[in-house]
Design a protein around this motif. Structure first.
Motif, PDB file in Angstrom:
ATOM      1  N   MET A  46     -11.957  47.900  -3.305  1.00  0.00           N
ATOM      2  CA  MET A  46     -11.880  47.510  -2.406  1.00  0.00           C
ATOM      3  C   MET A  46     -12.367  46.170  -1.930  1.00  0.00           C
ATOM      4  N   TYR A  47     -13.751  45.980  -2.329  1.00  0.00           N
ATOM      5  CA  TYR A  47     -14.530  44.830  -1.880  1.00  0.00           C
ATOM      6  C   TYR A  47     -14.375  44.065  -2.848  1.00  0.00           C
ATOM      7  N   THR A  48     -14.103  44.143  -4.133  1.00  0.00           N
ATOM      8  CA  THR A  48     -13.766  43.196  -5.041  1.00  0.00           C
ATOM      9  C   THR A  48     -12.501  42.418  -4.812  1.00  0.00           C
ATOM     10  N   GLU A  49     -11.494  43.257  -4.211  1.00  0.00           N
ATOM     11  CA  GLU A  49     -10.412  42.433  -3.796  1.00  0.00           C
ATOM     12  C   GLU A  49     -10.231  41.589  -2.647  1.00  0.00           C
ATOM     13  N   LEU A  50     -11.269  42.097  -1.711  1.00  0.00           N
ATOM     14  CA  LEU A  50     -11.541  41.190  -0.384  1.00  0.00           C
ATOM     15  C   LEU A  50     -12.232  39.860  -0.946  1.00  0.00           C
ATOM     16  N   LEU A  51     -13.305  39.980  -1.876  1.00  0.00           N
ATOM     17  CA  LEU A  51     -13.945  38.714  -2.199  1.00  0.00           C
ATOM     18  C   LEU A  51     -13.140  38.056  -2.841  1.00  0.00           C
ATOM     19  N   ALA A  52     -12.306  38.459  -3.802  1.00  0.00           N
ATOM     20  CA  ALA A  52     -11.406  37.665  -4.637  1.00  0.00           C
ATOM     21  C   ALA A  52     -10.188  37.060  -3.741  1.00  0.00           C
ATOM     22  N   ASP A  53      -9.872  37.882  -2.807  1.00  0.00           N
ATOM     23  CA  ASP A  53      -8.668  37.193  -1.919  1.00  0.00           C
ATOM     24  C   ASP A  53      -9.209  36.183  -0.932  1.00  0.00           C
ATOM     25  N   GLN A  54     -10.329  36.304  -0.567  1.00  0.00           N
ATOM     26  CA  GLN A  54     -10.680  35.099   0.380  1.00  0.00           C
ATOM     27  C   GLN A  54     -10.572  33.912  -0.380  1.00  0.00           C
ATOM     28  N   LEU A  55     -11.044  33.703  -1.537  1.00  0.00           N
ATOM     29  CA  LEU A  55     -11.120  32.515  -2.375  1.00  0.00           C
ATOM     30  C   LEU A  55      -9.750  32.049  -2.640  1.00  0.00           C
ATOM     31  N   ASP A  56      -9.000  33.111  -3.161  1.00  0.00           N
ATOM     32  CA  ASP A  56      -7.720  32.974  -3.924  1.00  0.00           C
ATOM     33  C   ASP A  56      -6.776  32.419  -2.642  1.00  0.00           C
ATOM     34  N   PHE A  57      -6.761  33.019  -1.531  1.00  0.00           N
ATOM     35  CA  PHE A  57      -5.960  32.537  -0.400  1.00  0.00           C
ATOM     36  C   PHE A  57      -6.297  31.120  -0.048  1.00  0.00           C
ATOM     37  N   HIS A  58      -7.626  30.655   0.205  1.00  0.00           N
ATOM     38  CA  HIS A  58      -7.849  29.136   0.229  1.00  0.00           C
ATOM     39  C   HIS A  58      -7.412  28.252  -1.058  1.00  0.00           C
ATOM     40  N   TRP A  59      -7.801  28.824  -2.159  1.00  0.00           N
ATOM     41  CA  TRP A  59      -7.180  28.079  -3.106  1.00  0.00           C
ATOM     42  C   TRP A  59      -5.876  27.722  -3.200  1.00  0.00           C
ATOM     43  N   THR A  60      -4.868  28.812  -3.018  1.00  0.00           N
ATOM     44  CA  THR A  60      -3.453  28.732  -3.124  1.00  0.00           C
ATOM     45  C   THR A  60      -2.661  28.119  -1.840  1.00  0.00           C
ATOM     46  N   HIS A  61      -3.332  28.265  -0.723  1.00  0.00           N
ATOM     47  CA  HIS A  61      -2.514  27.627   0.267  1.00  0.00           C
ATOM     48  C   HIS A  61      -3.170  26.386   0.880  1.00  0.00           C
ATOM     49  N   GLN A  62      -4.675  26.343   0.789  1.00  0.00           N
ATOM     50  CA  GLN A  62      -5.114  24.983   1.218  1.00  0.00           C
ATOM     51  C   GLN A  62      -5.603  23.747   0.127  1.00  0.00           C
ATOM     52  N   LEU A  63      -6.627  24.475  -0.498  1.00  0.00           N
ATOM     53  CA  LEU A  63      -7.566  23.704  -1.543  1.00  0.00           C
ATOM     54  C   LEU A  63      -6.698  23.153  -2.458  1.00  0.00           C
ATOM     55  N   ARG A  64      -5.920  23.849  -3.500  1.00  0.00           N
ATOM     56  CA  ARG A  64      -5.501  23.088  -4.506  1.00  0.00           C
ATOM     57  C   ARG A  64      -4.063  22.550  -4.176  1.00  0.00           C
ATOM     58  N   PRO A  65      -3.323  22.756  -3.181  1.00  0.00           N
ATOM     59  CA  PRO A  65      -2.273  21.917  -2.594  1.00  0.00           C
ATOM     60  C   PRO A  65      -2.801  20.625  -2.289  1.00  0.00           C
ATOM     61  N   ARG A  66      -4.006  20.588  -1.680  1.00  0.00           N
ATOM     62  CA  ARG A  66      -4.612  19.215  -1.223  1.00  0.00           C
ATOM     63  C   ARG A  66      -4.703  18.260  -2.184  1.00  0.00           C
ATOM     64  N   PHE A  67      -4.974  19.018  -3.537  1.00  0.00           N
ATOM     65  CA  PHE A  67      -5.468  17.920  -4.556  1.00  0.00           C
ATOM     66  C   PHE A  67      -4.182  17.426  -5.446  1.00  0.00           C
ATOM     67  N   GLU A  68      -3.082  17.929  -4.919  1.00  0.00           N
ATOM     68  CA  GLU A  68      -1.536  17.312  -5.704  1.00  0.00           C
ATOM     69  C   GLU A  68      -1.522  15.786  -5.528  1.00  0.00           C
ATOM     70  N   GLY A  69      -1.143  15.175  -6.516  1.00  0.00           N
ATOM     71  CA  GLY A  69      -0.975  13.775  -6.319  1.00  0.00           C
ATOM     72  C   GLY A  69      -2.168  12.815  -6.529  1.00  0.00           C
ATOM     73  N   LEU A  70      -3.256  13.411  -7.019  1.00  0.00           N
ATOM     74  CA  LEU A  70      -4.570  12.745  -6.698  1.00  0.00           C
ATOM     75  C   LEU A  70      -4.397  11.717  -7.973  1.00  0.00           C
ATOM     76  N   THR A  71      -4.624  10.318  -7.339  1.00  0.00           N
ATOM     77  CA  THR A  71      -4.537   9.147  -8.546  1.00  0.00           C
ATOM     78  C   THR A  71      -6.017   8.743  -9.043  1.00  0.00           C
ATOM     79  N   ASP A  72      -5.898   7.984 -10.172  1.00  0.00           N
ATOM     80  CA  ASP A  72      -7.101   7.876 -10.732  1.00  0.00           C
ATOM     81  C   ASP A  72      -8.124   6.783  -9.652  1.00  0.00           C
ATOM     82  N   ASP A  73      -7.197   6.041  -8.870  1.00  0.00           N
ATOM     83  CA  ASP A  73      -8.053   5.194  -8.005  1.00  0.00           C
ATOM     84  C   ASP A  73      -8.754   6.043  -7.002  1.00  0.00           C
ATOM     85  N   GLU A  74      -8.140   7.072  -6.301  1.00  0.00           N
ATOM     86  CA  GLU A  74      -8.758   7.810  -5.528  1.00  0.00           C
ATOM     87  C   GLU A  74      -9.840   8.683  -6.277  1.00  0.00           C
ATOM     88  N   TYR A  75      -9.510   9.169  -7.422  1.00  0.00           N
ATOM     89  CA  TYR A  75     -10.685   9.963  -8.330  1.00  0.00           C
ATOM     90  C   TYR A  75     -12.049   9.153  -8.551  1.00  0.00           C
TER      91      TYR A  75
END
Length: 174
Positions: free
Chosen positions: A1-30
């Motif tokens: 149960m706790y493993t799932e909670l810990l993983a889901d906390q990060l995975d939700f952020h990764w899937t719905h906020q963090l990784r989508p925010r990096f889409e289209g990153l250009t070399d100039d921005e980088y």
């Protein structure tokens, strides 16, 4: 149960906020350096290097998106995946840093996939075991503490990168 909670906390952020925010990153921005004397990643004929010093100078230099992604990829995810989940060796001195934004995002995706799979494979008993000597101040702490730390690091540095992207966009509009 706790493993799932810990993983889901990060995975939700990764899937719905963090990784989508990096889409289209250009070399100039980088590579963009919004202030003088930034720490950055430097592609060169003999490989790509990253600015680094330990201990860091005071005040610590402002760091670019490239530098922050390198830190997340190597120091936050890859080194820990190596220590705890059998991932390939990783350290700041020998890492093959990405020479462009697309390469960094591929490295990030790979490092994240390895880390989250490792976390999801932890048992409840694994979460209570000490992290071990590779984790410095976290060595005596239970693995759950390290997983929470990595979650914080990902959220924290992801927000910094998103903010720098916003500054880049708005600085180029004027």
């Amino acid at each position: 149960m706790y493993t799932e909670l810990l993983a889901d906390q990060l995975d939700f952020h990764w899937t719905h906020q963090l990784r989508p925010r990096f889409e289209g990153l250009t070399d100039d921005e980088y590579f963009w350096e919004p202030v003088p004397d930034c720490w950055n990643v430097h592609p060169g004929a003999n490989g790509t290097t990253v600015d680094f010093a330990y201990p860091p100078p005071r005040p610590e230099p402002f760091t670019t998106i490239a530098w922050r992604l390198a830190h997340v990829i190597v120091g936050v995810l890859a080194m820990r995946s190596h220590s705890h989940f059998g991932g390939p060796p990783a350290d700041y001195e020998t890492w093959q840093y990405a020479a462009d934004a697309a390469g960094a995002l591929r490295q990030l995706d790979d490092a994240y996939a390895r880390w989250i799979a490792g976390v999801r494979a932890l048992t409840e008993a694994d979460l209570t075991k000490p992290c071990g000597p590779t984790e410095g101040p976290y060595g005596a702490e239970p693995m759950a503490v390290l997983v929470l730390h990595i979650n914080r690091e990902m959220i924290h540095h992801g927000a910094e990168i998103a903010c720098i992207r916003d500054l880049y966009i708005h600085s180029k509009e004027n």
